[in-house]
Scaffold this motif. Structure first.
Motif, short mmCIF file in Angstrom:
data_model
loop_
_atom_site.label_atom_id
_atom_site.label_comp_id
_atom_site.label_asym_id
_atom_site.label_seq_id
_atom_site.Cartn_x
_atom_site.Cartn_y
_atom_site.Cartn_z
N GLU A 78 0.76 -1.35 0.07
CA GLU A 78 0.17 -0.13 0.06
C GLU A 78 0.89 1.20 -0.04
O GLU A 78 0.58 2.16 -0.61
N HIS A 117 -5.19 5.91 0.23
CA HIS A 117 -5.18 4.65 0.78
C HIS A 117 -5.51 3.68 -0.07
O HIS A 117 -6.16 3.84 -1.09
N PHE A 118 -5.17 2.43 0.02
CA PHE A 118 -5.73 1.21 -0.46
C PHE A 118 -6.24 0.33 0.41
O PHE A 118 -5.64 0.33 1.57
ZN LIG Z 1 -4.12 2.50 4.50
#
Ligand SMILES: [Zn+2]
Length: 397
Positions: free
Chosen positions: A233, A286-287
């Protein structure tokens, strides 16, 4: 010899053009040589056979040419020797030889250098009505920049944004309220059925500052893909924010990145950066990851007003703008907009803030896209368009 003379003449002409050429004019019965000034309107050179010039430390421009390039209308009254310039509902009245000017009927006094006047251009043998560039620009909500070295005045209203739709005006900040209520009233009396008040351009003074936050970093990898463990991420978020920062800068935003390298930055620090810079917008990237490989898509998180001292309206508008534009850009499955009062960067930031979860590293479907070359730019474009949309509709500086 002839050739040499021709060269000399040519050189003199050139040097006059480049270095301190002056224009012979007659103003107020006095002949004088004034220094030409270059003027740009929204990045384009002002096209005029009658060069704007500086006198008394002020730039005067021919009214016809400048109003045309600003997209304003001008009505000239020959009896009173006054001009009414109007743009986006705003009216500025200037009178030749008078320090008194009127903005929307309100009297103001310009300095003596800014008095509108006639200038007889000796070269062309024509008289032009000259108005003060700075005063007129600022009165019509243009931003003015002066480059001394280039003797260049640039005016711009590119950051022009649209006033809120009528139903949202009530929620607008108290500073704007009075003015808007007035506009609303007059519009309502004209066309009561109209849903929206005539959309008026309102200029944002100076660039809008956006803090772009790449989630995780350094020792904090964030989510690691269960499909391909080399996909972390923290690397993906940085790729997106780097693209995003470039895009936003190219669109005229002031951009601050909470990190530009693979380093660990505390959550409190991220919010502090945004607060210290008095940013208008905070966007965290984010992911996602989930236990089930079925979970997929993009979601936007924000902190509700009840938990933070920010207007809920503003928060939700930012989240919605991002949601809609990310949908357009990526064509991805869009999950809902979620209230998350518990997230530090959303809670501690003092400006409208949103967190974009740009896909699941645990989803084969999302991972296919995420691993495509250039997909981070698609995501960045969606976010940048979302910010644009939000600024256009809701940020009135
Ligand atoms: Zn995150």
């Amino acid at each position: 010899m002839k050739k040499f003379l021709a060269c000399l003449v040519f050189f003199l002409l050139m040097s006059q053009t480049v270095f301190g050429r002056s224009i012979p004019v007659r103003m107020d019965g006095k002949s004088q040589a004034v220094a030409p000034v270059s003027v740009q309107v929204n990045g384009k050179n002002l096209n005029s056979a009658f060069s704007p010039f500086a006198t008394n430390n002020r730039t005067l421009v021919p009214i016809r040419e400048i109003t045309e390039s600003m997209g304003a209308n001008v009505a000239w009254n020959n009896t009173t020797k006054s001009a009414q310039v109007s743009l986006n509902g705003k009216k500025v009245l200037l009178k030749v030889g008078s320090q008194a000017v009127y903005i929307d009927g309100k009297k103001k006094t310009v300095d003596t250098g800014s008095i509108p006047q006639f200038a007889f251009y000796k070269g062309q043998g024509e008289t032009k009505t000259m108005v003060p560039l700075r005063f007129l620009s600022e009165a019509l909500d243009f931003q003015v920049d002066w480059n001394q070295e280039r003797q260049l005045a640039s005016i711009s209203n590119m950051k022009a944004v649209t006033l809120l739709p009528k139903e949202d005006q009530k929620k607008a900040s108290p500073v704007k309220k009075q003015e808007e209520v007035k506009k609303q009233d007059s519009a309502a009396s004209d066309t009561k059925t109209e849903e929206r008040v005539i959309q008026e351009k309102v200029h944002a003074k100076g660039p809008v500052t956006v803090v772009v936050d790449a989630g995780h970093g350094g020792s904090d990898s964030g989510a690691v893909s269960s499909i391909d463990s080399s996909v972390k991420e923290k690397d993906l978020t940085l790729k997106v924010t780097t693209s995003l920062a470039n895009l936003l800068r190219a669109r005229g935003y002031e951009v601050i990145e909470t990190r530009t390298t693979d380093e660990f930055v505390k959550l409190a620090k991220r919010a502090e950066i945004a607060n210290d810079e008095s940013a208008e917008i905070f966007v965290s990237v984010h992911f996602n990851s989930a236990g089930s490989s079925a979970a997929n898509g993009i979601e936007i998180l924000y902190a509700p007003e009840s938990k933070v001292k920010i207007k809920k309206e503003e928060q939700i508008h930012l989240a919605r703008a991002l949601h809609e534009e990310l949908k357009k850009a990526t064509g991805s499955n869009m999950r809902s907009i979620k209230q998350r009062p518990d997230l530090a960067v959303l809670r501690w930031t003092e400006m409208p803030a949103a967190l974009c979860e740009l896909g699941f590293l645990s989803s084969p479907k999302d991972m296919e896209k995420i691993q495509e070359d250039g997909y981070h730019e698609v995501l960045a474009t969606g976010i940048a368009n979302g910010i644009d949309r939000y600024v256009r509709d809701y940020v009135v500086k």
